[in-house]
Design a protein around this motif. Structure first.
Motif, PDB file in Angstrom:
ATOM      1  N   SER A 257       0.845  -1.198   0.000  1.00 39.15           N
ATOM      2  CA  SER A 257       0.000   0.000   0.000  1.00 39.15           C
ATOM      3  C   SER A 257       0.876   1.241   0.000  1.00 39.15           C
TER       4      SER A 257
ATOM      5  N   THR B 138      -0.932   9.277   2.409  1.00 43.76           N
ATOM      6  CA  THR B 138      -0.830   7.832   2.523  1.00 43.76           C
ATOM      7  C   THR B 138      -1.861   7.316   3.523  1.00 43.76           C
ATOM      8  N   PRO B 139      -2.056   5.999   3.587  1.00 42.08           N
ATOM      9  CA  PRO B 139      -3.013   5.453   4.559  1.00 42.08           C
ATOM     10  C   PRO B 139      -2.693   5.835   6.000  1.00 42.08           C
ATOM     11  N   TRP B 140      -1.387   5.944   6.361  1.00 42.37           N
ATOM     12  CA  TRP B 140      -1.033   6.324   7.734  1.00 42.37           C
ATOM     13  C   TRP B 140      -1.504   7.743   8.039  1.00 42.37           C
TER      14      TRP B 140
ATOM     15  N   ALA C   2      -3.899   9.280   6.562  1.00 47.08           N
ATOM     16  CA  ALA C   2      -5.367   9.240   6.586  1.00 47.08           C
ATOM     17  C   ALA C   2      -5.874   8.802   7.956  1.00 47.08           C
ATOM     18  N   ARG C   3      -5.186   7.829   8.568  1.00 46.21           N
ATOM     19  CA  ARG C   3      -5.599   7.380   9.900  1.00 46.21           C
ATOM     20  C   ARG C   3      -5.369   8.476  10.947  1.00 46.21           C
ATOM     21  N   LEU C   4      -4.276   9.214  10.827  1.00 47.18           N
ATOM     22  CA  LEU C   4      -4.021  10.326  11.745  1.00 47.18           C
ATOM     23  C   LEU C   4      -5.099  11.391  11.611  1.00 47.18           C
TER      24      LEU C   4
ATOM     25  N   ASP D  58      -8.165  10.980  10.535  1.00 50.06           N
ATOM     26  CA  ASP D  58      -9.439  10.450  11.032  1.00 50.06           C
ATOM     27  C   ASP D  58      -9.516  10.538  12.563  1.00 50.06           C
ATOM     28  N   ALA D  59      -8.354  10.416  13.220  1.00 47.42           N
ATOM     29  CA  ALA D  59      -8.331  10.434  14.686  1.00 47.42           C
ATOM     30  C   ALA D  59      -8.272  11.847  15.263  1.00 47.42           C
TER      31      ALA D  59
ATOM     32  N   PRO E  29     -10.637  16.768  11.578  1.00 45.36           N
ATOM     33  CA  PRO E  29      -9.823  16.251  10.473  1.00 45.36           C
ATOM     34  C   PRO E  29      -9.575  17.274   9.366  1.00 45.36           C
TER      35      PRO E  29
ATOM     36  N   ARG F 185      -5.880  18.539   8.267  1.00 45.16           N
ATOM     37  CA  ARG F 185      -5.389  18.415   6.883  1.00 45.16           C
ATOM     38  C   ARG F 185      -4.944  19.769   6.356  1.00 45.16           C
TER      39      ARG F 185
END
Length: 251
Positions: free
Chosen positions: A16, A180-182, A184-186, A188-189, A193, A197
């Motif tokens: 990924s 990146t997915p990492w 995106a997770r940050l 979301d938390a 958000p 961003r």
């Protein structure tokens, strides 16, 4: 471009994000590519998938040996597997420090150690490590992550010096904040958000996050035989974050 035609590449963390983009780009430019990941179940042909945890030396050695055997050799190693961490130096306990350093630093050591006997047999041997802008710029709430990537930068230079006379080039890329997915997770938390961003985008002079494809392009440049005189280099892919000092926008 077909600069990787006939070459064999291995990308860690290649299922990924930056790793996947890199694996697909190298394959598109002619390489046969193996992906090593904790969970490579989503990896499709023409990529070859191998499951391994970079904190497990035996698993890494077995996976690298299998990939080299299946590919018929190894010319390019992309050490991309890594994990993140947030917080100041007070916020992460010893266990977290050990975990992040085990993946981000010793993961590179283990994979490279297993790959070097194969790379030494290549006439186009190249290693590219995924480092970070965090290695060269002080970022808030990234003490542990920055320390791990600072080690990756120093390790890259040491490896380049150790192996240049063996015909193995070693470089690294220093991405800025990448989409990146990492990340995106940050996001979301985060409590907000959208605001988080916007803040991450604003600190990069281009005003946006770096894309995985842009980092993959830099990795491919460093790994390509066309870059045969480039070793011991850290290539920033950070939207100008490290080197530019823009004046505030007049409002």
């Amino acid at each position: 471009m077909t600069d990787f035609q006939g070459l064999k590449a291995l990308v860690t963390g290649g299922a990924s994000g930056i790793g996947r983009a890199t694996a697909e780009l190298l394959a598109a430019r002619g390489a046969e590519v193996a992906v090593l990941d904790l969970d490579p179940s989503g990896v499709d042909k023409p990529l070859r998938a191998y499951a391994a945890d970079v904190t497990d030396d035996t698993a890494v050695r077995d996976a690298v040996a299998a990939a080299a055997a299946d590919l018929g050799g190894l010319d390019v190693l992309v050490n991309n597997a890594g994990i993140g961490a947030q917080g100041t130096v007070e916020d992460n306990d010893d266990a977290q420090w050990h975990t992040v350093l085990d993946v981000n630093v010793l993961g590179i050591v283990r994979t490279t150690r297993a790959a070097l006997p194969h790379l030494r047999l290549s006439t186009a041997a190249a290693i590219v490590n995924t480092c970070s802008i965090a290695a060269t710029a002080g970022l808030p709430q990234r003490a542990l992550y920055s320390a791990s990537k600072g080690a990756v930068l120093s390790l890259t230079l040491a490896m380049a010096a150790d192996h240049v006379r063996e015909g193995v080039r070693v470089n690294c890329v220093n991405p800025g904040t990448a989409d990146t997915p990492w990340i995106a997770r940050l996001l979301d938390a985060a409590p907000d958000p959208a605001a988080e961003r916007a803040a991450l985008e604003a600190r990069q002079p281009t005003g946006r996050l770096v894309s995985a494809d842009e980092v993959a392009g830099a990795i491919a440049y460093l790994a390509s035989p066309l870059s045969g005189a480039t070793t011991g280099t850290a290539l920033a892919v950070d939207g100008g974050m490290q080197g530019l000092r823009l004046r505030p926008v007049n409002r």
